[in-house]
Write an enzyme that holds these catalytic residues in place. Structure first.
Site, mmCIF file in Angstrom:
data_model
loop_
_atom_site.group_PDB
_atom_site.id
_atom_site.type_symbol
_atom_site.label_atom_id
_atom_site.label_comp_id
_atom_site.label_asym_id
_atom_site.label_seq_id
_atom_site.Cartn_x
_atom_site.Cartn_y
_atom_site.Cartn_z
ATOM 1 C CG ASP A 193 7.975 29.185 12.868
ATOM 2 O OD1 ASP A 193 9.230 29.340 13.364
ATOM 3 O OD2 ASP A 193 7.586 29.198 11.545
ATOM 4 C CB SER A 197 -1.256 25.454 11.813
ATOM 5 O OG SER A 197 0.094 25.951 12.172
ATOM 6 N N GLY A 250 -0.918 24.113 7.027
ATOM 7 C CA GLY A 250 -0.306 25.582 6.978
ATOM 8 C C GLY A 250 0.865 25.778 8.147
ATOM 9 C CG ASN A 271 15.268 21.484 14.850
ATOM 10 O OD1 ASN A 271 16.626 21.694 14.783
ATOM 11 N ND2 ASN A 271 14.344 21.605 13.818
HETATM 12 P P1 ATP Z 1 9.589 23.228 12.215
HETATM 13 O O1 ATP Z 1 10.822 23.616 11.556
HETATM 14 O O2 ATP Z 1 8.574 22.151 11.390
HETATM 15 O O3 ATP Z 1 8.555 24.392 12.311
HETATM 16 P P2 ATP Z 1 11.041 22.499 14.464
HETATM 17 O O4 ATP Z 1 11.776 21.413 13.947
HETATM 18 O O5 ATP Z 1 11.636 23.786 14.731
HETATM 19 O O6 ATP Z 1 9.501 22.694 13.643
HETATM 20 P P3 ATP Z 1 10.139 20.563 16.647
HETATM 21 O O7 ATP Z 1 11.164 20.270 17.480
HETATM 22 O O8 ATP Z 1 9.839 19.686 15.532
HETATM 23 O O9 ATP Z 1 10.479 22.084 15.930
HETATM 24 O O10 ATP Z 1 8.832 20.993 17.498
HETATM 25 C C1 ATP Z 1 8.493 22.040 18.121
HETATM 26 C C2 ATP Z 1 7.449 21.634 19.293
HETATM 27 O O11 ATP Z 1 6.291 21.264 18.708
HETATM 28 C C3 ATP Z 1 7.842 20.535 20.000
HETATM 29 O O12 ATP Z 1 8.895 20.728 21.020
HETATM 30 C C4 ATP Z 1 6.631 19.889 20.418
HETATM 31 O O13 ATP Z 1 6.124 20.578 21.552
HETATM 32 C C5 ATP Z 1 5.634 20.397 19.441
HETATM 33 N N1 ATP Z 1 5.383 19.191 18.365
HETATM 34 C C6 ATP Z 1 6.360 19.008 17.220
HETATM 35 N N2 ATP Z 1 5.829 17.830 16.705
HETATM 36 C C7 ATP Z 1 4.850 17.261 17.605
HETATM 37 C C8 ATP Z 1 4.097 16.005 17.413
HETATM 38 N N3 ATP Z 1 4.150 15.273 16.443
HETATM 39 N N4 ATP Z 1 3.273 15.964 18.384
HETATM 40 C C9 ATP Z 1 3.064 16.909 19.335
HETATM 41 N N5 ATP Z 1 3.754 18.056 19.425
HETATM 42 C C10 ATP Z 1 4.816 18.042 18.606
HETATM 43 O O1 RIB Z 2 9.025 27.347 10.473
HETATM 44 C C1 RIB Z 2 8.091 27.139 9.156
HETATM 45 C C2 RIB Z 2 8.603 28.195 8.106
HETATM 46 O O2 RIB Z 2 9.657 28.175 7.672
HETATM 47 C C3 RIB Z 2 7.695 28.289 6.641
HETATM 48 O O3 RIB Z 2 6.665 28.921 7.137
HETATM 49 C C4 RIB Z 2 8.622 28.738 5.762
HETATM 50 O O4 RIB Z 2 8.051 29.910 5.073
HETATM 51 C C5 RIB Z 2 9.984 28.835 6.094
HETATM 52 O O5 RIB Z 2 10.331 30.044 6.821
#
Ligand code: ATP
Ligand code: RIB
Length: 305
Positions: free
Chosen positions: A254, A293, A289, A184
């Site tokens: 994920d 989810s 979740g 990210n």
């Molecule tokens: P996390 O650590 O919360 O699992 P992340 O930080 O690794 O997530 P993000 O870049 O926040 O990943 O999100 C991954 C993808 O999810 C984005 O590229 C987008 O496609 C989708 N996404 C995340 N937030 C939103 C949102 N508010 N609306 C629509 N799509 C979203």
């Molecule tokens: O990416 C989300 C996950 O990060 C959560 O389910 C938590 O368990 C951590 O591993």
């Protein structure tokens, strides 16, 4: 064609409130749930629910949390012959604080039994990797074993995907073993030691990552979508527009990685694969979740979202 995921399963202890508490602060929350988590397990479940042929390699304890994992894997059709049960160490857990108004979170994950995954476990389950087209992993498993598995998977001829979360340094010589690197924006900033917040920052970052030897770079940008670059093309795919409010972004990355692997395993183009990943990740943020989810194939096909 199949996908092998190496990663951790933990129980997510989720606390929903109007805010995420700051250092030293106590707040009154609104709700608490315990659900399945761990990035690798979430990615495996996301991929299997939408039709991927998935194997999972990990380690859990002999306890109720592990039973929760196994029942989900049975439901999703995941092959978990590669999940070793440790009778001495419990399954891990994550404490997750969620702001209900924005869906933002803060996470502390303790891998438990999965924190003892080593090279011998990778060797033991190498035949599972050998049978797979795609090898997908993260940085929640011990780094030595993770990088060992990544290198082996590449030598075997798998397409390798590293979701570098949580961000942690990687020896430069390992970048050549990564086909798809999916940080990210915060993780991408960590690896390049500079701020990456918008499309222009991504363009420079994309070049920097390719120069490190990575073949394809995907930087997920939350609600701003995803940036992609390789030596032939470069584009941004916007996040999918949602018909429900964002309530919990835990596991968005994920959902994205799991769905991207499935599309890739079905030989979809990179653009189509990222569009599909954005759709699935978009659905996941409208639900509570992490693993819970992740949408099912039937929901996507019948537009039951
Ligand atoms: P996390 O650590 O919360 O699992 P992340 O930080 O690794 O997530 P993000 O870049 O926040 O990943 O999100 C991954 C993808 O999810 C984005 O590229 C987008 O496609 C989708 N996404 C995340 N937030 C939103 C949102 N508010 N609306 C629509 N799509 C979203
Ligand atoms: O990416 C989300 C996950 O990060 C959560 O389910 C938590 O368990 C951590 O591993």
């Amino acid at each position: 064609m199949s996908i092998c995921v190496l990663g951790i399963f933990v129980a997510d202890l989720c606390f929903f409130a109007d805010n995420i508490p700051t250092k030293g602060q106590t707040i009154l929350g609104n709700k608490h749930i315990i659900g399945p988590g761990g990035k690798g397990s979430n990615q495996a479940i996301a991929a299997a629910r939408i039709g991927g042929e998935v194997s999972f390699i990990s380690k859990v304890g002999k306890d109720n949390y592990a039973n929760l994992a196994f029942s989900l894997y049975d439901e999703a059709g995941i092959n978990y012959e590669g999940v070793e049960v440790d009778t001495k160490i419990s399954t891990g857990a994550a404490g997750i604080l969620i702001n209900e108004n924005t869906g933002d979170n803060a996470i502390n994950v303790v891998p438990g039994a999965a924190g003892t995954i080593d090279n011998s476990l990778i060797d033991k389950f190498l035949p599972i990797i050998q049978k797979s087209k795609i090898f997908l992993t993260q940085l929640e498993t011990p780094k030595e074993a993770t990088l060992y598995a990544l290198k082996k998977a590449k030598e075997i001829g798998c397409i390798t995907i590293l979701n570098p979360a949580p961000a942690s340094s990687i020896p430069e010589e390992y970048f050549q073993h990564i086909d798809f690197f999916t940080p990210n924006e915060t993780e991408a900033s960590f690896y390049l030691n500079k701020n990456i917040e918008n499309e222009n920052d991504c363009k420079d970052a994309g070049t920097d990552f390719l120069n490190k030897g990575i073949k394809n770079i995907l930087i997920t940008l939350g609600e701003k979508g995803c940036y992609f670059k390789n030596h032939e093309e470069e584009f941004v795919i916007p996040a999918s527009s949602l018909n429900k409010p964002v309530i919990d972004t835990t596991g968005a990355g994920d959902a994205f990685n799991g769905a991207f692997s499935v599309a890739l395993s079905q030989n979809k183009s990179y653009k189509e694969s990222i569009e599909f990943a954005s759709l699935v990740a978009g659905v996941s943020v409208t639900r509570e979740g992490a693993a819970n989810s992740m949408p099912f194939k039937k929901e996507l096909e019948e537009n039951l979202l």
